[in-house]
Scaffold this motif. Sequence first.
Motif, mmCIF file in Angstrom:
data_model
loop_
_atom_site.group_PDB
_atom_site.id
_atom_site.type_symbol
_atom_site.label_atom_id
_atom_site.label_comp_id
_atom_site.label_asym_id
_atom_site.label_seq_id
_atom_site.Cartn_x
_atom_site.Cartn_y
_atom_site.Cartn_z
ATOM 1 N N VAL A 97 0.853 -1.192 0.000
ATOM 2 C CA VAL A 97 0.000 0.000 0.000
ATOM 3 C C VAL A 97 0.888 1.241 0.000
ATOM 4 O O VAL A 97 1.841 1.349 0.780
ATOM 5 N N THR A 98 0.577 2.184 -0.872
ATOM 6 C CA THR A 98 1.420 3.364 -1.056
ATOM 7 C C THR A 98 0.928 4.550 -0.226
ATOM 8 O O THR A 98 -0.202 4.567 0.275
ATOM 9 N N ASN A 99 1.772 5.567 -0.151
ATOM 10 C CA ASN A 99 1.388 6.810 0.525
ATOM 11 C C ASN A 99 0.145 7.418 -0.102
ATOM 12 O O ASN A 99 -0.757 7.882 0.599
ATOM 13 N N HIS A 100 0.088 7.448 -1.427
ATOM 14 C CA HIS A 100 -1.071 8.039 -2.102
ATOM 15 C C HIS A 100 -2.354 7.295 -1.727
ATOM 16 O O HIS A 100 -3.377 7.918 -1.417
ATOM 17 N N PRO A 130 4.624 9.569 -3.498
ATOM 18 C CA PRO A 130 3.286 8.970 -3.649
ATOM 19 C C PRO A 130 3.314 7.472 -3.864
ATOM 20 O O PRO A 130 2.387 6.773 -3.468
ATOM 21 N N ASN A 131 4.387 6.971 -4.475
ATOM 22 C CA ASN A 131 4.454 5.541 -4.781
ATOM 23 C C ASN A 131 5.390 4.769 -3.861
ATOM 24 O O ASN A 131 5.616 3.569 -4.077
ATOM 25 N N GLN A 132 5.922 5.428 -2.859
ATOM 26 C CA GLN A 132 6.648 4.694 -1.830
ATOM 27 C C GLN A 132 5.638 4.030 -0.891
ATOM 28 O O GLN A 132 4.517 4.527 -0.708
ATOM 29 N N PRO A 133 6.007 2.908 -0.288
ATOM 30 C CA PRO A 133 5.056 2.246 0.619
ATOM 31 C C PRO A 133 4.786 3.097 1.850
ATOM 32 O O PRO A 133 5.701 3.730 2.383
ATOM 33 N N VAL A 134 3.544 3.145 2.272
ATOM 34 C CA VAL A 134 3.220 3.863 3.497
ATOM 35 C C VAL A 134 3.869 3.138 4.672
ATOM 36 O O VAL A 134 3.912 1.908 4.719
ATOM 37 N N VAL A 135 4.422 3.905 5.602
ATOM 38 C CA VAL A 135 5.057 3.353 6.795
ATOM 39 C C VAL A 135 4.554 4.114 8.017
ATOM 40 O O VAL A 135 3.720 4.997 7.905
#
Length: 297
Positions: A97-100, A130-135
Motif C-alpha cells: 500500500v502506497t502513501n497516495h 506517492p508511490n513509496q510504501p506507506v510506513v
Amino acid sequence: MLETKFKIAFLFVVLAFAALPIMGILRGTIMTPYEEAPPTEDALSELESATNEEPIPEEMVTIPAGPFVRGTTSGGFDEQPQRTIDLDTFSIDRHEVTNHQYQQFIAATGHRKAGPPSRYAKSIGKMRGPNQPVVYVSWDDANAYCRWKGKRLPTEAEWEKAMRGTDGRLWPWGNEEKPHGANWARVQDGHEVSAPVGTFQSDQSPYGVMDGAGNVMEWVADWYQEAYYKDAPAKDPPSPEFGTYRVMRGGGYTTTGGDVRITSRSKMVPDFRDETIGFRCAISGSFAGSDARKTLG
C-alpha cells in the motif's frame, strides 16, 4: 503590603507554569506533529506535485487454490517444520500500500495520519513519495485500511505462498541468493530508504507479486506463535487465537544477513509503528480484473 501582593502573584505564575506539563501528562499525547489534522482533498496531490510522479494503479493478483511448501529446514526454529500446506483461492495486492492510497483513506475517514509516534524520525521526509510504501502504521491502522477497502490483511500462510510460489524456493526469484535482488541494506542500490513499489523487478514472485523480499516489512493477520508451524492445520491455517505479538513478513531496506529469506518470520507488538513497516491487503477468492497465473497452482 505591596511586597506581599507581589509574592502572591509570583506564586500563582510559578504554579501555572508548573501545572502545564502535569496537564499534558493527564491529557496524554494524542497527535504527533505529523498527525495534526486529516488532509484536505488538495493535500492528496501534494505528494505527486512534489515528485512529479503519477500514482501507480491499484492491482490485485489471484493466487489459485492448491498446495505449496511452507517453512524451511534452513532457517530458524520458528520456520520449521517444512510442510505442504493447502490453501483456497485468494487474491493479494500486487504492491505494498502506497502513501497516495493511504492518504485517500485518511481523507475519507479522518483516520490518524501515518506518522512517527515520536519526534525522532530522521528519514520520514525521504519516504513521502506517492508511490513509496506507506510506513509508520500500526497493525490496527493497516487492518482498518484493508477493511475500508473491503479487503483484509493476508494470513501468514497466504503471504508466504504469494511471495514464494509452490516449489519451496527461498527467495522470490529462486534458490540462489542475489545481493542486488531487492531493496536491502546489504548493497548500495541507489535507495537510501524505501523505493517506489515495484522498482526492483527481480523482487517479483512467481505469481507477479512485488517486493516480498525487500523494501519494507509487512504486517499480516496472524498472532505470532513460535511453534505454530508444527501445530497448525494443513488446510487454510488460521491465525492463532491470541498472542502478544503480530507477525510481520518480508525484509526491508534496513535488512541484512540471513534474515532475507522469504520464509523468515518477524514479530512486534501490534501498536508499534516504524519507518520500516508497511503492509498490503488480500481478499478470499478471485478478484475481478486480477492477474491470475494459474499455471503455478
